[in-house]
Write a protein that holds these residues in place. Structure first.
Motif, PDB file in Angstrom:
ATOM      1  N   GLY A  38       0.781  -1.241   0.000  1.00 47.43           N
ATOM      2  CA  GLY A  38       0.000   0.000   0.000  1.00 47.43           C
ATOM      3  C   GLY A  38       0.809   1.285   0.000  1.00 47.43           C
ATOM      4  O   GLY A  38       0.250   2.363   0.204  1.00 47.43           O
ATOM      5  N   GLN A  40       2.399   4.605  -1.161  1.00 44.84           N
ATOM      6  CA  GLN A  40       1.940   5.555  -2.181  1.00 44.84           C
ATOM      7  C   GLN A  40       3.081   6.454  -2.656  1.00 44.84           C
ATOM      8  O   GLN A  40       2.918   7.244  -3.577  1.00 44.84           O
ATOM      9  CB  GLN A  40       0.800   6.397  -1.602  1.00 44.84           C
ATOM     10  N   LEU A 242      -0.747   0.106   8.135  1.00 43.91           N
ATOM     11  CA  LEU A 242      -1.458   0.439   6.891  1.00 43.91           C
ATOM     12  C   LEU A 242      -2.971   0.337   7.060  1.00 43.91           C
ATOM     13  O   LEU A 242      -3.719   1.167   6.555  1.00 43.91           O
ATOM     14  CB  LEU A 242      -0.992  -0.464   5.747  1.00 43.91           C
ATOM     15  N   LYS A 246      -5.663   3.473   6.745  1.00 38.32           N
ATOM     16  CA  LYS A 246      -6.873   3.383   5.919  1.00 38.32           C
ATOM     17  C   LYS A 246      -8.102   3.779   6.746  1.00 38.32           C
ATOM     18  O   LYS A 246      -8.953   4.544   6.280  1.00 38.32           O
ATOM     19  CB  LYS A 246      -7.012   1.945   5.408  1.00 38.32           C
ATOM     20  N   SER A 265      -8.574  -0.634  -1.310  1.00 35.16           N
ATOM     21  CA  SER A 265      -7.165  -0.259  -1.395  1.00 35.16           C
ATOM     22  C   SER A 265      -6.903   0.974  -0.527  1.00 35.16           C
ATOM     23  O   SER A 265      -7.814   1.734  -0.227  1.00 35.16           O
ATOM     24  CB  SER A 265      -6.797   0.064  -2.837  1.00 35.16           C
ATOM     25  N   PRO A 266      -5.647   1.166  -0.114  1.00 36.99           N
ATOM     26  CA  PRO A 266      -5.345   2.288   0.767  1.00 36.99           C
ATOM     27  C   PRO A 266      -5.462   3.637   0.068  1.00 36.99           C
ATOM     28  O   PRO A 266      -5.349   4.665   0.714  1.00 36.99           O
ATOM     29  CB  PRO A 266      -3.913   2.021   1.220  1.00 36.99           C
ATOM     30  N   ASN A 267      -5.675   3.659  -1.222  1.00 38.10           N
ATOM     31  CA  ASN A 267      -5.807   4.936  -1.909  1.00 38.10           C
ATOM     32  C   ASN A 267      -7.177   5.537  -1.637  1.00 38.10           C
ATOM     33  O   ASN A 267      -7.428   6.664  -1.939  1.00 38.10           O
ATOM     34  CB  ASN A 267      -5.605   4.749  -3.413  1.00 38.10           C
TER      35      ASN A 267
END
Lengths: 267, 267
Positions: A38, A40, A242, A246, A265-267
């Motif tokens: 995850g 970024q 992570l 989130k 997803s962590p986005n």
């Protein structure tokens, strides 16, 4: 809150051995694991004692770029290595970083203008002093912002790091509480929407079991998020960290909650 | 941050069955498990639909007191059951609770004076409305404080609950962000050092996997702690929650950090 992996550190044995042999494969594998976890963005820390600082930074940047197009953060106190790394970056890049220390102001800060890069500014005084007291921390942040704008750079390129210190330092807990307060008050203090970053791994450096480190990070990360932190530098292979990042995003974002957000997803 | 167990709830099957048979043993075992886990006080929720509300509350108070001397929080909307419970309590006790709803102001609030008990005041309007908007939340808290002091009670007996709502509610995340802001601003807003409490279990009620609930609580608890929350009502048998509450205390307390603090008792 953007998650920046601090896993690419010359202190990491995998990185150290790979650098020694100029073997990109172990680094590529580590980068892939971090992307899958995850990450970024990636902090590339080539260390203070590198024998061939420029070549080391260029090798690391090229190796990471051969695996991912994620943004990079170049982490070195060596201006020549920083410049060589910046010249090698194909995508968005951040300089890590400057402070009120004269050599940083003179030799690192100008690179932000030259390369059109974002830059991290540490709330550290001219004599390398990390302020503990809230008032001193605020005045140091203001002085940092003034030195930055005096160099002709735009506030939108600046990312302020209030410097999380090890909890085990004398005054560590007090300092780290003041870090939360500074992040919260910074927009009002500076009168400009400057972004903030914090290094979560610093909190537990210098001792403790892995479990102790994890719970310490798990407690502090949501506090940072609620204070308004924009970016966190952390070990992305700590799975709880992570998942927590989130959930912080879910708890603090605008809009409607969905249980599915916790699994996406962590986005 | 004081940890109040909300495990003694009539909705809990063990409690429901034990109450039906008036068998104190299963309740005693649950109380012991909660004490061992780190509970520092117990909320006794006798539920809204109890057939013998007074007898039920007295039975629960006597059963809990037969195991522990920890402070109790009596949680019922029935004034007669509340009064009977208060009369049975041997140690420190808190009334849970009143709001701006007329029946609560008229029939629950006066019990605080009569029994010299602390009392929880919910930030809920006269028409049972939970305010979502930050401004409405603040004005409701001020109105609650005014109604409280008008009843001739001392601010030190009051504990304000800004009402954490389920994240899955429409506007849930926005409301719960405003809860953090209210806790932070309450001392300035009221001009008096009033304590605050929040129900963490509310956050995840009405859906989600246990893992989802746990991570949601894990993200929000440190945010509440950093905002200055004094007491949290939570399921103390969620082990991560207690470990996190402990680390929050370590991160936010005055004095010197020690790794051993993370392993010591939650007190």
């Amino acid at each position: 809150m953007l998650i920046i992996a601090d896993n690419l550190n010359i202190m990491h044995p995998v990185i150290a051995r790979a650098l020694e042999k100029r073997d990109p494969e172990p680094i590529r594998r580590l980068v892939k694991r971090c992307v899958d976890a995850g990450a970024q963005a990636f902090d590339i820390n080539s260390g203070p004692l590198s024998r061939q600082p420029r070549e080391t930074m260029v090798f690391l940047v090229e190796t990471v770029q051969s695996v991912t197009h994620l943004p990079l953060v170049l982490d070195t106190a060596n201006p020549a290595a920083m410049a060589a790394g910046l010249a090698t970056c194909a995508g968005p890049v951040t300089i890590n970083g400057f402070s009120l220390e004269p050599d940083k102001l003179e030799r690192i800060l100008p690179l932000a203008g030259q390369y059109g890069a974002d830059i991290i500014g540490y709330v550290i005084g001219a004599h390398s002093r990390v302020p503990i007291d809230e008032h001193e921390m605020m005045s140091t942040a203001v002085a940092l912002f003034e030195a930055y704008t005096k160099a002709g750079l735009a506030p939108r390129q600046l990312i302020i790091d209030p410097v999380v210190v090890p909890a085990a330092w004398p005054d560590g807990p007090r300092h780290n509480r003041n870090v939360l307060s500074l992040i919260h008050q910074l927009p009002d203090l500076l009168g400009a929407p400057v972004r903030t970053i914090a290094g979560l791994s610093n909190l537990s450096s210098g001792g403790g079991s892995l479990q102790g480190k994890m719970v310490l990070e798990a407690g502090y990360l949501p506090m940072l998020a609620a204070a308004g932190l924009d970016m966190v530098m952390t070990n992305v292979l700590h799975p709880n960290t992570l998942a927590l990042a989130k959930v912080c995003r879910v708890l603090l974002k605008e809009g409607i909650f969905s249980w599915a957000d916790l699994d996406s997803s962590p986005n």
